[in-house]
Design an enzyme around this catalytic site. Structure first.
Site, short mmCIF file in Angstrom:
data_model
loop_
_atom_site.label_atom_id
_atom_site.label_comp_id
_atom_site.label_asym_id
_atom_site.label_seq_id
_atom_site.Cartn_x
_atom_site.Cartn_y
_atom_site.Cartn_z
N HIS A 22 0.83 -1.20 0.00
CA HIS A 22 0.00 0.00 0.00
C HIS A 22 0.87 1.26 0.00
O HIS A 22 1.98 1.27 0.55
CB HIS A 22 -0.92 0.02 1.22
CG HIS A 22 -2.03 -0.98 1.14
ND1 HIS A 22 -1.85 -2.30 1.41
CD2 HIS A 22 -3.34 -0.83 0.80
CE1 HIS A 22 -2.99 -2.94 1.26
NE2 HIS A 22 -3.91 -2.08 0.88
N GLU A 77 -10.65 8.66 6.30
CA GLU A 77 -11.01 10.00 5.86
C GLU A 77 -11.88 10.68 6.94
O GLU A 77 -12.64 10.03 7.64
CB GLU A 77 -11.80 9.93 4.55
CG GLU A 77 -11.08 9.18 3.44
CD GLU A 77 -11.13 7.67 3.59
OE1 GLU A 77 -12.03 7.14 4.29
OE2 GLU A 77 -10.25 6.99 3.03
#
Length: 274
Positions: free
Chosen positions: A96, A195
């Site tokens: 990632h 987020e």
């Protein structure tokens, strides 16, 4: 002194990918693969259903690959043979972007897949849904993406057209397998934090439907390599501000575990049609 990684500059990442592909051919006994699949969180059991396992190798035995840092990724490369005779490379070792190793290592698996001969790249992930009618455990097709990493796998004056990056032809084929499949625009954030509600509202305002921390950079590299791309997101949770409860990685893993039998069967049937 720390030993340099094979993908660190000034080494050529495409030459490293060719070396990795040669490693895979040697370790699996399969000279060429037709299709490559990256299995994200929740999608792992699909490998059991796609076809007969020819060989499984630890990803760390292949040049340029690292051990996955995230629970839910198996850390192996697997060569399968479908009932129709296609060779499928299953990638259970995703690096990632938030791991901080650089984009070359993030997209190395895709470039290696292309170097093995694969012309179709199937990218899957677990992600947050912005549309409030979506529910955890629901698979959706990726129709497009918004890259919010402020980075790119392309180096130098390399200009690649991303129109129809997530192949309409392949999305139509997937809907032929399951006509109920919805689709949406995937937003890749840098991570590893989730987020904020404001960031989710921003993503929605600029056209996003799905939020996550992978896939977009890999898809760009796949297009650069000339591959046709199909993307799936498993909606593991509603995104921050949409969900009434705080987000957790445990929730992502549990949603993936519960959905795994259904989505794995779906993915296997779609790959069977490729």
């Amino acid at each position: 002194m720390t030993q340099a990684h094979p993908l660190d500059p000034p080494d050529d990442p495409f030459e490293v990918a060719r070396t990795a592909a040669a490693d895979i051919a040697r370790l699996t006994g399969v000279e060429r693969h037709d299709i490559a699949v990256t299995l994200g969180s929740g999608w792992g059991r699909a490998a059991e259903l796609i076809g007969e396992t020819v060989a499984t190798v630890p990803a760390t035995e292949v040049t340029g690959f690292s051990r996955p840092a995230l629970e839910g990724h198996v850390g192996t490369l697997r060569s399968l043979r479908t009932p129709g005779g296609r060779a499928v490379l299953v990638i259970g070792a995703r690096t990632h972007y938030y791991e901080g190793h650089g984009v070359r290592r993030v997209v190395h698996s895709v470039r290696t897949a292309a170097a093995t001969g694969a012309t179709t790249m199937v990218l899957t992930n677990g992600a947050g849904g912005i549309r409030d009618h979506w529910r955890p455990g629901q698979p959706v097709l990726i129709s497009d993406h918004i890259n919010l990493t402020a980075d790119s796998p392309l180096e130098g004056a390399t200009f690649v057209d991303l129109t129809d990056l997530y192949s309409r032809r392949l999305r139509d084929l997937a809907r032929g397998v399951d006509p109920s499949l919805d689709e949406g625009v995937y937003c890749q954030f840098r991570g590893p934090h989730y987020e904020t509600p404001a960031e989710v509202r921003m993503a929605k305002a600029i056209g996003g439907d799905i939020v996550g921390m992978s896939t977009a950079l890999e898809a760009i590299a796949a297009r650069e390599a000339g591959m046709e791309v199909l993307g799936f997101s498993l909606i593991t949770n509603l995104a921050a501000g949409i969900s009434p409860v705080p987000l957790s990685h445990a929730e992502v893993i549990e949603a993936g575990r519960e959905a795994e039998p259904v989505i794995s069967d779906l993915l296997a049937r779609v790959i069977g049609e490729l």
